[in-house]
Design an enzyme around this catalytic site. Structure first.
Site, PDB file in Angstrom:
ATOM      1  N   ASP A   7      88.613   2.201 144.996  1.00 19.42           N
ATOM      2  CA  ASP A   7      87.620   1.350 145.128  1.00 19.42           C
ATOM      3  C   ASP A   7      87.289   1.168 143.619  1.00 19.42           C
ATOM      4  O   ASP A   7      87.872   2.178 142.602  1.00 19.42           O
ATOM      5  CB  ASP A   7      86.679   1.774 145.828  1.00 19.42           C
ATOM      6  CG  ASP A   7      85.267   0.921 145.454  1.00 19.42           C
ATOM      7  OD1 ASP A   7      85.210  -0.351 145.727  1.00 19.42           O
ATOM      8  OD2 ASP A   7      84.167   1.526 145.295  1.00 19.42           O
ATOM      9  N   ASP A   9      83.862  -0.362 141.996  1.00 24.26           N
ATOM     10  CA  ASP A   9      82.188  -0.028 141.577  1.00 24.26           C
ATOM     11  C   ASP A   9      81.627   1.047 142.388  1.00 24.26           C
ATOM     12  O   ASP A   9      81.834   1.271 143.532  1.00 24.26           O
ATOM     13  CB  ASP A   9      81.587  -1.230 142.010  1.00 24.26           C
ATOM     14  CG  ASP A   9      81.651  -2.590 141.254  1.00 24.26           C
ATOM     15  OD1 ASP A   9      81.210  -2.795 140.073  1.00 24.26           O
ATOM     16  OD2 ASP A   9      82.382  -3.431 141.743  1.00 24.26           O
ATOM     17  N   ASP A 165      83.708   5.334 147.393  1.00 25.10           N
ATOM     18  CA  ASP A 165      82.325   5.965 147.041  1.00 25.10           C
ATOM     19  C   ASP A 165      81.278   5.756 148.366  1.00 25.10           C
ATOM     20  O   ASP A 165      79.873   6.268 148.313  1.00 25.10           O
ATOM     21  CB  ASP A 165      81.746   5.656 145.896  1.00 25.10           C
ATOM     22  CG  ASP A 165      81.188   4.253 145.813  1.00 25.10           C
ATOM     23  OD1 ASP A 165      79.957   4.140 145.842  1.00 25.10           O
ATOM     24  OD2 ASP A 165      82.035   3.077 146.108  1.00 25.10           O
TER      25      ASP A 165
END
Length: 220
Positions: A7, A9, A165
């Site tokens: 991922d 961001d 995240d």
């Protein structure tokens, strides 16, 4: 070839300050009051349409025309939204270490693909990630597994792990059937232990070792 998929961001980059600035510019264009950084942080991870919908909902508004204008404004400015964004500590060395081990690297993000490439270019990491699948690359976005599976196939469709995240990333990895490494310093909204994961990453210095533990050793 084994692959490590990321991922963007909240995983490789802390971009909330730039996204916060873009969000408030879009709100100002509609004559709406700005929102705080921590409020906007909670809206990140599902792509621009979701971000805009949450920005308007915070003002008690559901208006498709306003949403379309704001989304267009954000999308038009996204490629230049790099100045306040930072790599998380240890990312650069971890990426170099994984490259040295011969792993294919890819990014699967709900951020528009051109904006994802722009920030990777700004950070000097674009060449490390030849595969970038963004929120506008397919008709579907995470947590649907289609973007992650497309990234995996483009990286060779061999053994792979996904590093993310958030709740979105955890659900996406689970649906795609890939081991998930949860970076604990990103934008998730619930405790790390509540999310399905193969490992929790607190320090990017530990990533190459974590990947080696989760991926099968190459055959001699």
């Amino acid at each position: 070839m084994m692959a490590v998929l990321f991922d963007l961001d909240g995983t490789l980059i802390d971009s909330v300050a730039d996204i916060h600035r873009l969000s408030n510019a879009a709100l100002a264009g509609e004559g709406l009051a700005p929102l705080g950084l921590e409020t906007v942080r909670g809206f990140i991870g599902r792509g621009v349409p979701h971000l805009v919908a949450r920005l308007l909902a915070a003002h008690g508004i559901a208006d498709p025309e306003r949403a379309a204008r704001m989304a267009a404004l954000i999308a038009g400015s996204y490629d230049d939204a790099v100045e306040l964004t930072q790599l998380y500590p240890g990312v650069r060395d971890a990426v170099a270490g994984l490259q040295a081990q011969g792993h294919a690297l890819g990014v699967c993000t709900n951020k528009p693909a051109s904006a994802a490439r722009a920030i990777l270019r700004h950070m000097g990491l674009l060449d490390a990630f030849p595969v970038v699948i963004g929120g506008d690359s397919l008709d579907l976005r995470k947590p649907d597994p289609a973007p992650l599976l497309a990234t995996w196939r483009a990286c060779g469709a061999g053994p792979a792990v996904y590093v993310g995240d958030s709740e979105v990333d955890a659900a996406c990895a689970e649906a795609a059937g890939l081991p998930f490494i949860l970076y604990e310093h990103g934008y998730r909204q619930i405790p790390a232990e509540a999310l399905p994961h193969a490992a929790i990453l607190g320090d990017f210095a530990d990533l190459p070792e974590t990947v080696a533990r989760l991926l099968p050793a190459p055959r001699a």
